[in-house]
Write an enzyme that holds these catalytic residues in place. Structure first.
Site, short mmCIF file in Angstrom:
data_model
loop_
_atom_site.label_atom_id
_atom_site.label_comp_id
_atom_site.label_asym_id
_atom_site.label_seq_id
_atom_site.Cartn_x
_atom_site.Cartn_y
_atom_site.Cartn_z
N TYR B 150 4.62 2.17 -20.02
CA TYR B 150 4.78 2.68 -18.67
C TYR B 150 3.44 3.12 -18.07
O TYR B 150 2.86 4.16 -18.67
CB TYR B 150 5.80 4.04 -18.65
N GLN B 152 1.07 4.61 -15.62
CA GLN B 152 1.16 5.36 -14.20
C GLN B 152 -0.40 5.98 -14.07
O GLN B 152 -0.86 5.66 -13.22
CB GLN B 152 2.23 6.49 -14.20
N THR B 153 -0.79 7.01 -14.92
CA THR B 153 -1.87 7.58 -14.76
C THR B 153 -3.03 6.70 -14.64
O THR B 153 -2.88 5.54 -15.54
CB THR B 153 -2.07 8.44 -16.06
N SER B 159 -2.61 13.98 -12.47
CA SER B 159 -1.69 14.99 -11.82
C SER B 159 -1.20 14.37 -10.37
O SER B 159 -0.08 14.68 -10.03
CB SER B 159 -2.20 16.63 -11.49
N ARG B 322 0.85 34.50 -50.91
CA ARG B 322 -0.68 34.81 -50.84
C ARG B 322 -0.73 36.32 -50.89
O ARG B 322 -0.30 37.03 -50.45
CB ARG B 322 -1.36 34.22 -49.65
N ARG B 348 0.99 39.25 -35.81
CA ARG B 348 0.99 37.83 -35.26
C ARG B 348 2.06 36.95 -35.43
O ARG B 348 2.43 36.19 -34.61
CB ARG B 348 -0.36 37.32 -35.94
N GLY B 433 -8.29 30.84 -44.96
CA GLY B 433 -9.36 29.66 -45.23
C GLY B 433 -8.36 28.61 -45.25
O GLY B 433 -8.63 27.52 -44.63
N GLU B 456 3.72 15.67 -18.22
CA GLU B 456 4.97 16.16 -17.75
C GLU B 456 4.66 17.32 -16.88
O GLU B 456 5.52 18.13 -16.52
CB GLU B 456 6.05 16.57 -18.73
N ASP B 458 0.90 19.58 -15.54
CA ASP B 458 -0.02 20.40 -16.32
C ASP B 458 0.52 21.84 -15.86
O ASP B 458 1.10 22.25 -15.35
CB ASP B 458 -1.51 20.16 -15.50
#
Lengths: 693, 693
Positions: B150, B152-153, B159, B322, B348, B433, B456, B458
């Site tokens: 396909y 397109q771009t 965009s 760990r 985190r 590490g 799809e 940006d």
């Protein structure tokens, strides 16, 4: 490689305006004195040296970069070894200084398998050998007769050096050590230059005499035969496999099975074993690790500016060349807008542009402080100084400053490398789809840089050291035992003024902006101290607070160093008023943008009002983006990163972005030599077209 | 491949406690009903199918993954084509449904060069062909007699689809189109499966009749010979080169030199050219692109949960295995602490664990809403529905809901893919590490996922669509024309209550937490509206505000969907009270952690007090981390990602982390077959050891 495209393709140009025209306009519209600024940043001497070195490297085919990202690991490693060899040959042929050699290696764009030999192996031998060891190991290593590495980290232990499992047990009967890996987790791991290249290693191992453990010590060990390059008996060594980056380096593993090594293997400049008495002899003079680590981290901070500069240079130039959509409010004949004009792009790139300057000046400020202090403390040992030894007071002040520098360097290393690493990814995304191509030059650079966030102290771990130091300093200040160093002073001024409150005029007075950052650090320090000393909270429950504190303190240091750099008389001797004014705006952008992102902290500490934060966001930052926008390309030009070093289609200084992307894809891409058999029922792929598929 | 290690190495084990013991303990200490939760997340049917497919794939040597990260691009691409072919063969042999085929392809762990043929090429042909085209193109494509992509771009336009430069000009004289690339920037670029694989392409080109431009339309074009696979004349096509990831895909470029194609090439289900009159015929029924794009984005949101789950599964298990350092406050015989016990690691990882659940439930909520609405609007066209057509009111309400879903899907796609992409990198770094090793399994997955942040729509561009929609909705509400959809309602309740203020009880009442997020969205919407409509500020100057607004709105939607999922009666029918309680805590962690990170917004909108935010940070979030910690491993186990799919030494479900890292490095690493000549004065490297170097 593929044959050149047909004539009708070669005749095609990008639709106008051309990238070269757009960049020319960018350079015209800015009055920043690019060359003068470049000399301020890097010195004329360094720039000239860089030019010469790039010329040398660029002229040798072995340093060609065009295939790097297409090759597999085996080929990349072999190609990198060839580069490392040629670099060493050039170094001898051209009588490069050590500094020139390292500058040239840095310009290559990727590590070679010699990198750890040329750095940590030689440095450790230099710093920790006794005279006999220098002769036996260092002199041969400098001539590349033996090739080495530095083997500390293990499979089971990275950050916690005291937890290393490899042992070196002294054998009094035959005056040897037995080197042994008692478990799989004791395997040395991640050791650069070890996997395929080194025939020697400095091995960090727990020293045992009898049953007593004296902690980790360095041993020089031969691991491969000097003629066959095969591993010695009772040594198991190899490469640890593919990585996210750094694939031109043979990071390795290493296991020992009760390997006997002679007494001379233990590096003995500081501590040693007396073979007569079988006793451990403590260091005569204290090791200078403290200072060395500070120096290494100051270098990471300084480098972080340049690392980030590569991404910002590429993204800024490309966003000036790339045009996409019309501005919604513009008239319909305006054509597409340069992407760099969009505020959403500016707000991502220009604060990073400010950051790269901020980190550079901060790294430089730290180095200067460090060097001045070292000279002062060493007294007569520095050339060109008078011969009086420093008095005890000067020594005390020096040690105090060094402790301060050591702690602050931990936090700054973490902030700087995180800023650079994450900043590169922001730059890559700001380039849109093409940022994902290796030809953007950002991805490979980012992948190779990421370990810096983990090594020389994991960026999260390090923040504990900063917090520990700040808590200690705060306790001293509260006990009336503050010193004259900067940390102590900002804590003292906070205490003196805390009840009156702050209300810094951050939007009008630059020095007040610095003061607001200092205030926030002091506020968070005393908050953390209260949690730990008064509320007796556990260390673990405070780790998140400590991380915030360290980040806040490091941001203060960057703001302060940047402010001092743009206010220094040195600046005026290098650049004109207009350029200095733009640098000042970069400082304000860095400080205000950071303040706005961390608004909750600043507000909670009482450093600023909610109204000031709203004004920062809705007015001040936007105005600075407007002011800096016209100079963006000049400000990255001033970094003077050669095109060969950038290795980026998007970041080319001539703006020929699309031509270069197309040339590389069609002419330098080995994939285009393949002819596929595309049908699933055949066993493809074919290397050559068949007459009938 | 290297020979096995000597016996003394094979005898080594990691030092204890073993990873398998630690994971067993983790599983013991949690009362989360892992299997029931897995069925709630994925359905029993999907889990069984996954098991079967993995068994099939794992048994075929062609799908072996062990060399992927070591190979160069040419080899990787060839290996990926072999995988694609075998997958298609299996699909036919085993009579897989389309769903099963795509599930199997997803399990492979990397895209194959057939990916765009199997998705966009077939989908476009299905959706946009007329009956004659279905026969000519679709039927052959489904049998892989023709292979397509396909296109397109373009090199110069990503965009901005309306800015595409490729033209298709109608020739009335011979009833053909001329396909042409007028500039280098018109080259199709980034087109998946085009570089080496496809012999056909759907090409998006500006349709010209006479001098009139009718905008971009799709054309099916043959680009390579079906027998020789060589490009046709006046077609220039190839692969665009190495990328940050996705290197098993041949993204390609494509240029046309006045190539003539027949009338049937233009896909004509909707609009077409009447060859008799040479007139453009407008679509009889409106295209359903609106709905399709919403569907695609809802899928990206749903997938984002699973994408992130891979990283979180790996990091959570490894951080449980760990151990590093002792807890500072623990007694000295405690041994090293599991890294997962450190608050800095928990803060985190656990919010990301919450995020993967949040995104999953949000994606599912969106899909459900979308499907319900489609069924309602389609009336009788859906099987199993009664045959009455929906009335005009139902249609209007449906269209209104679809518009709302479309806009919210834009913002959610941006938030979800950014969360997943950036979250994977957080997971990688949390592994210390070893996270940098390809054997962690995170790096390759992250690199391949990153394009999702750009394609799809940006992620930054999309936020403008959300803001535009919210501004429009706010204008309607102010004009008294609000509707019954959720966006309209949260804007209305904000207006009704604005003067009284909010003061939501976020720390005690979960629904109030959702309300606080809604309040913030509404507040930012009316702020933005004031800037645009009253202060008449330029669109460009508001882009940063729009991005914040879209992010805020999308966070609200995630919080709302997650809340609804953990409050739904469906939950109780799947899992017991204890498990439901843990899910509720995940919801609170997601919401409160997000609120704390975005504190400035919440405070400025008056949704919460500064005191509440402080309590959130210092108490509520920490308490939730404590509560969720014991269930962390069970909560990732419930995702049931097979070890073969994870492809990670660190994330193995049996905890044999170090054994596996060592096995791969020493046994599966082709670099260890090399023998280097390490001396710079020789021309190495040697493939085999020389007797004398």
């Amino acid at each position: 490689m593929p044959s050149p495209p047909p004539a009708w393709v070669q005749a095609l140009k990008p639709s106008g305006p051309q990238g070269s025209e757009l960049l020319a306009k960018e350079r015209e519209q800015s009055n920043v004195a690019v060359n003068a600024l470049a000399e301020l940043l890097h010195t004329k001497k360094t720039l000239e040296r860089q030019k010469e070195l790039v010329q040398v490297l660029q002229s040798e085919k072995v340093f060609d970069k065009s295939q790097s990202q297409s090759l597999g690991r085996v080929d990349r490693l072999q190609s990198a070894l060839r580069k490392g060899k040629r670099l060493q040959q050039l170094s001898v042929e051209r009588k490069w200084s050590l500094e020139e050699y390292h500058a040239a290696a840095g310009l290559l764009g990727e590590p070679t398998p010699y990198a750890l030999h040329a750095s940590m192996f030689l440095v450790t031998l230099r710093e920790q050998s006794n005279p006999e060891q220098r002769k036996l190991f260092l002199e041969r290593a400098e001539k590349y007769e033996i090739i080495g590495c530095y083997a500390q980290t293990e499979l089971g232990h990275g950050s916690n050096v005291r937890g290393l499992e490899t042992t070196a047990t002294w054998n009094p009967e035959d005056k040897t050590f037995t080197l042994h890996s008692p478990a799989l987790t004791a395997s040395k791991w991640w050791i650069g230059s070890l996997g395929r290249t080194a025939n020697h290693a400095v091995v960090m191992a727990q020293l045992y005499i009898g049953n007593k453990n004296f902690g980790p010590h360095p041993f020089v060990v031969q691991i491969r035969d000097l003629e066959t390059h095969q591993p010695l008996e009772n040594v198991y060594v190899g490469d640890i496999g593919p990585k996210f980056g750094y694939n031109t380096m043979d990071n390795g593993f290493l296991l020992f099975n009760n390997l006997k090594i002679p007494h001379i293997s233990m590096l003995s400049r500081f501590s040693r074993i007396d073979p007569e008495t079988n006793k451990y002899v403590r260091p005569a003079i204290p090791t200078l690790v403290y200072g060395t680590m500070t120096w290494v981290r100051a270098n990471i901070v300084l480098d972080a500016g340049s690392v980030l500069a590569r991404g910002v240079t590429i993204a800024t130039r490309y966003c000036a060349v790339r045009r996409q959509f019309q501005d919604r409010d513009a008239d319909s004949n305006a054509g597409e807008t340069q992407v760099l004009n969009y505020k959403m792009v500016q707000v991502r790139l220009l604060p990073l542009l400010a950051s790269m300057y901020a980190l550079h000046f901060t790294g430089r400020g730290m180095m200067k402080l460090y060097q001045e202090n070292q000279s002062r403390m060493n007294g007569a040992t520095q050339p060109g100084q008078d011969s009086r030894s420093p008095g005890p007071e000067a020594l005390r002040a020096g040690a105090d400053l060094l402790a301060d520098l050591h702690a602050t360097s931990c936090g700054l290393k973490a902030l700087a490398s995180t800023t650079a690493g994450e900043g590169l990814e922001v730059c890559r995304r700001a380039c849109g789809g093409h940022g994902y191509s290796s030809y953007s030059g950002i991805g490979p650079w980012y992948s190779d840089y990421l370990p810096t966030l983990t090594w020389e102290g994991d960026n999260y771990m390090l923040t504990q050291q900063v917090a520990r130091y700040l808590l200690k300093a705060a306790r001293a200040v509260l006990a009336g035992k503050g010193t004259s160093n900067d940390t102590s002073q900002i804590l003292q001024s906070y205490l003196a003024r805390r009840d009156k409150g702050a209300s810094f005029d951050i939007l009008e007075v630059d020095s007040e902006l610095v003061a607001a950052f200092a205030w926030r650090t002091a506020h968070l320090t005393f908050e953390a101290l209260k949690h730990r000393d008064v509320e007796k909270r556990s260390w673990n429950s405070l780790l998140v607070d400590f991380w915030r504190l360290s980040t806040a303190h490091s941001q203060y240091l960057v703001v302060k160093n940047f402010y001092e750099a743009v206010s220094s008389p040195e600046l005026a001797s290098f650049v004109d008023v207009a350029t200095a004014d733009v640098l000042r705006k970069l400082f304000r952008l860095y400080a205000l943008y950071t303040l706005e992102r961390e608004a909750a902290d600043f507000y909670a500490s009482g450093a600023v009002t909610v109204r000031q934060i709203t004004l920062t966001r809705t007015k001040a930052v936007l105005a600075l983006l407007d002011d800096i926008r016209p100079h963006a390309v000049s400000l990255v030009d001033a970094w003077q990163i050669p095109d060969w070093v950038l290795d980026s289609s998007l970041g080319r200084s001539d703006g020929k972005v699309y031509e270069d992307l197309f040339r590389r894809a069609s002419q330098e891409n080995p994939v285009n030599d393949l002819v596929f058999d595309p049908y699933p029922w055949n066993e493809g792929p074919l290397k050559k077209p068949a007459s009938k598929l």
